[in-house]
Design a protein around this motif. Structure first.
Motif, mmCIF file in Angstrom:
data_model
loop_
_atom_site.group_PDB
_atom_site.id
_atom_site.type_symbol
_atom_site.label_atom_id
_atom_site.label_comp_id
_atom_site.label_asym_id
_atom_site.label_seq_id
_atom_site.Cartn_x
_atom_site.Cartn_y
_atom_site.Cartn_z
ATOM 1 N N LYS A 48 0.817 -1.225 0.000
ATOM 2 C CA LYS A 48 0.000 0.000 0.000
ATOM 3 C C LYS A 48 0.846 1.268 0.000
ATOM 4 O O LYS A 48 0.318 2.373 0.136
ATOM 5 C CB LYS A 48 -0.928 0.003 1.207
ATOM 6 N N GLY A 49 2.171 1.119 -0.098
ATOM 7 C CA GLY A 49 3.040 2.249 -0.429
ATOM 8 C C GLY A 49 3.512 3.141 0.702
ATOM 9 O O GLY A 49 4.226 4.107 0.460
ATOM 10 N N LYS A 50 3.145 2.823 1.935
ATOM 11 C CA LYS A 50 3.505 3.736 3.046
ATOM 12 C C LYS A 50 5.003 4.021 3.091
ATOM 13 O O LYS A 50 5.433 5.167 3.217
ATOM 14 C CB LYS A 50 3.052 3.097 4.368
ATOM 15 N N ASN A 188 14.721 4.804 10.397
ATOM 16 C CA ASN A 188 13.954 3.677 9.845
ATOM 17 C C ASN A 188 12.511 4.094 9.591
ATOM 18 O O ASN A 188 11.880 4.732 10.425
ATOM 19 C CB ASN A 188 13.956 2.501 10.835
ATOM 20 N N ILE A 189 12.008 3.733 8.420
ATOM 21 C CA ILE A 189 10.599 4.007 8.102
ATOM 22 C C ILE A 189 9.848 2.682 8.205
ATOM 23 O O ILE A 189 10.215 1.711 7.532
ATOM 24 C CB ILE A 189 10.468 4.598 6.682
ATOM 25 N N MET A 190 8.839 2.671 9.031
ATOM 26 C CA MET A 190 8.078 1.437 9.210
ATOM 27 C C MET A 190 7.131 1.213 8.029
ATOM 28 O O MET A 190 6.464 2.145 7.569
ATOM 29 C CB MET A 190 7.256 1.522 10.488
ATOM 30 N N THR A 191 7.071 -0.006 7.562
ATOM 31 C CA THR A 191 6.105 -0.365 6.523
ATOM 32 C C THR A 191 4.786 -0.742 7.211
ATOM 33 O O THR A 191 4.736 -0.868 8.438
ATOM 34 C CB THR A 191 6.607 -1.570 5.699
ATOM 35 N N GLU A 192 3.756 -0.989 6.394
ATOM 36 C CA GLU A 192 2.473 -1.402 6.989
ATOM 37 C C GLU A 192 2.636 -2.700 7.779
ATOM 38 O O GLU A 192 2.166 -2.817 8.907
ATOM 39 C CB GLU A 192 1.408 -1.620 5.900
ATOM 40 N N TYR A 193 3.327 -3.679 7.158
ATOM 41 C CA TYR A 193 3.510 -4.973 7.828
ATOM 42 C C TYR A 193 4.387 -4.828 9.062
ATOM 43 O O TYR A 193 4.165 -5.481 10.074
ATOM 44 C CB TYR A 193 4.104 -5.995 6.850
#
Ligand code: SAM
Length: 214
Positions: A48-50, A188-193
């Motif tokens: 979903k691109g977050k 760090n950029i958190m993803t949806e998962y």
């Protein structure tokens, strides 16, 4: 992350100015497409691109391409990008099995693989985005100074990926079995998962893979 089929998703993707319809036509011409010679980073299995949207916001001097197989998921990423209108970010609905058809030698500086599907059965190992088959594909378009950054909460997939990369002659570095408590968590950029799994208390594993020297 296969969402239920969303009627009209494919049409919406085709109509969006933020997707490339015939990516094969840009093989060897991505610099021309972006209109600058900034580095190009990919996320394969962007969901979903977050993650890639936040990266693109933070780094306007890097061009980003998000690749996602399913329209039903990609449509969510596009909805966010249509609000943000980031000029350094585009998406491609594409199966990475064919990725060599869209990128040429030395076109890509970095590949992000985040929470890739584990394909737990041995007979499906070749479908893992960190398999030797995929690493061999990446070498064909990743710069020799480039890297693959991989995050997952799946220990079996992580161990397999580490072993596979080493056996294929890749240098593996910056390995952590608990990213969020490590020195690499800053920025760090958190993803949806990642958000979902770390909220459940799962540690996040992360490594960097550098291609063998040619
Ligand atoms: N990266 C996102 C995250 O961390 O939140 C999504 C993770 S989800 C488990 C894996 C995503 O990879 C799914 O959206 C799936 O459709 C996509 N995917 C799996 N295999 C792919 C392939 N061969 N080509 C493109 N996308 C793929």
């Amino acid at each position: 992350m296969r969402l239920r089929n969303i009627p009209g998703a494919r049409d919406e993707i085709v109509a969006s100015p933020y997707t490339i319809k015939n990516p094969e036509e840009y093989k060897g011409r991505w610099t021309e497409y972006f209109g600058n010679d900034h580095p190009i980073h990919l996320e394969i299995g962007t969901g979903k691109g977050k993650f890639i949207i936040e990266l693109a916001k933070r780094n306007p001097d890097i061009n980003y391409i998000g690749i996602e197989k399913f329209s039903s998921v990609l449509i969510r990423a596009l909805a966010k990008q249509e609000e943000e209108e980031l000029e350094n970010l585009i998406f491609i609905r594409f199966d990475a099995d064919e990725i060599e058809n869209i990128f040429d030698k030395d076109e890509i500086d970095r590949i992000y693989l985040n929470f890739s599907d584990p394909w737990p059965k041995d007979r499906h190992a070749k479908r893992r985005l960190t398999s030797d088959r995929f690493l061999g594909r990446y070498i064909n378009f990743l710069k020799s100074t480039g890297r693959v950054e991989f995050k997952t909460d799946n220990r079996d997939l992580f161990d397999y990926s580490l072993e596979t990369a080493k056996e294929a002659g890749w240098e593996v570095k910056d390995v952590t079995y608990d990213l969020h408590s490590s020195e690499w968590n800053e920025g760090n950029i958190m993803t949806e998962y990642e958000e979902r799994f770390s909220a459940q208390g799962n540690p996040i594993f992360r490594m960097v893979e550098c291609p063998p020297s040619r």
